[in-house]
Structures are given as C-alpha cells and as structure tokens.
Design a protein around this motif. Sequence first.
Motif, PDB file in Angstrom:
ATOM      1  N   TRP A 107       2.283  -2.896  10.651  1.00  0.00           N
ATOM      2  CA  TRP A 107       2.739  -2.440   9.387  1.00  0.00           C
ATOM      3  C   TRP A 107       1.592  -1.146   8.897  1.00  0.00           C
ATOM      4  CZ3 TRP A 107      -0.615  -2.434   5.293  1.00  0.00           C
ATOM      5  CH2 TRP A 107      -1.899  -3.209   5.379  1.00  0.00           C
ATOM      6  N   VAL A 108       0.513  -1.033   9.450  1.00  0.00           N
ATOM      7  CA  VAL A 108      -0.279   0.134   8.895  1.00  0.00           C
ATOM      8  C   VAL A 108       0.173   1.485   9.438  1.00  0.00           C
ATOM      9  CG1 VAL A 108      -2.747   1.035   9.115  1.00  0.00           C
ATOM     10  CG2 VAL A 108      -2.206  -1.388   8.829  1.00  0.00           C
ATOM     11  N   TYR A 157       1.650   5.308   0.854  1.00  0.00           N
ATOM     12  CA  TYR A 157       1.594   6.188   1.882  1.00  0.00           C
ATOM     13  C   TYR A 157       0.103   6.716   2.284  1.00  0.00           C
ATOM     14  CZ  TYR A 157       2.509   9.960   5.501  1.00  0.00           C
ATOM     15  OH  TYR A 157       2.622  10.690   6.524  1.00  0.00           O
ATOM     16  N   LEU A 199       0.812  -1.165   0.045  1.00  0.00           N
ATOM     17  CA  LEU A 199      -0.041   0.058  -0.158  1.00  0.00           C
ATOM     18  C   LEU A 199       0.900   1.137   0.105  1.00  0.00           C
ATOM     19  CD1 LEU A 199      -2.731  -0.794   2.457  1.00  0.00           C
ATOM     20  CD2 LEU A 199      -3.061  -0.933   0.294  1.00  0.00           C
ATOM     21  N   ILE A 210       3.652   6.644   9.453  1.00  0.00           N
ATOM     22  CA  ILE A 210       2.481   7.559   9.273  1.00  0.00           C
ATOM     23  C   ILE A 210       2.700   9.047   9.687  1.00  0.00           C
ATOM     24  CG2 ILE A 210       0.017   7.723   9.858  1.00  0.00           C
ATOM     25  CD1 ILE A 210       0.346   5.707   7.717  1.00  0.00           C
ATOM     26  N   ARG A 238      -2.228   4.038   3.248  1.00  0.00           N
ATOM     27  CA  ARG A 238      -1.961   3.306   4.617  1.00  0.00           C
ATOM     28  C   ARG A 238      -2.411   4.427   5.661  1.00  0.00           C
ATOM     29  NH1 ARG A 238       3.972   2.555   4.251  1.00  0.00           N
ATOM     30  NH2 ARG A 238       3.812   4.035   6.234  1.00  0.00           N
ATOM     31  N   LYS A 239      -2.122   5.637   5.304  1.00  0.00           N
ATOM     32  CA  LYS A 239      -2.631   6.790   6.236  1.00  0.00           C
ATOM     33  C   LYS A 239      -4.273   6.424   6.217  1.00  0.00           C
ATOM     34  CE  LYS A 239      -1.315  11.231   7.280  1.00  0.00           C
ATOM     35  NZ  LYS A 239      -0.729  12.543   6.845  1.00  0.00           N
TER      36      LYS A 239
END
Length: 76
Positions: free
Chosen positions: A59-60, A5, A3, A64, A8-9
């Motif tokens: 990982w998410v 950036y 994914l 961030i 993921r955000k």
Amino acid sequence: MALGYKARKRLALAVLVIGLPAYIVVAVTVMSEASRFPKAIEFFIYVALGIGWAFPLKWVFQGIGQPDPDDKADFH
C-alpha cells in the motif's frame, strides 16, 4: 486516516533507504542459521524472506511513480 501522496512518497523512501537494508541484515542472520535445514526447507525460507517484506508494504508503494493526484497545476 489515509496518508496523502507526499507522506506515502516519504514513507516509501524511508522504507527503501532505512527499512530494507535493516531487513536484509535480519534476513542474512536468519539464513546463516538456516544452513542446518534441508535444501527444500531452505528454499522456502529464501522465498518467504524474498517476497515477505513486499506484501505488507504494498500500500505504501502503490501509485508512487504516478503524478501527484492532489496537484492542481495544469500542465497542458
């Protein structure tokens, strides 16, 4: 497929706004049934429920808080 950036955000925000409250409801339901266990086992259930949600989703949340690495704008 990894994914980006921004994806993921958005996913991290969805997890915090929707997923975590749902997980809390499940955890409270589990702990209402856990009152029948001895205190030591109840403690380990609290620990498992407290940190158990974070490891699969680590990982998410990684990176961030950092600036977007794909952003090409130069702010110098």
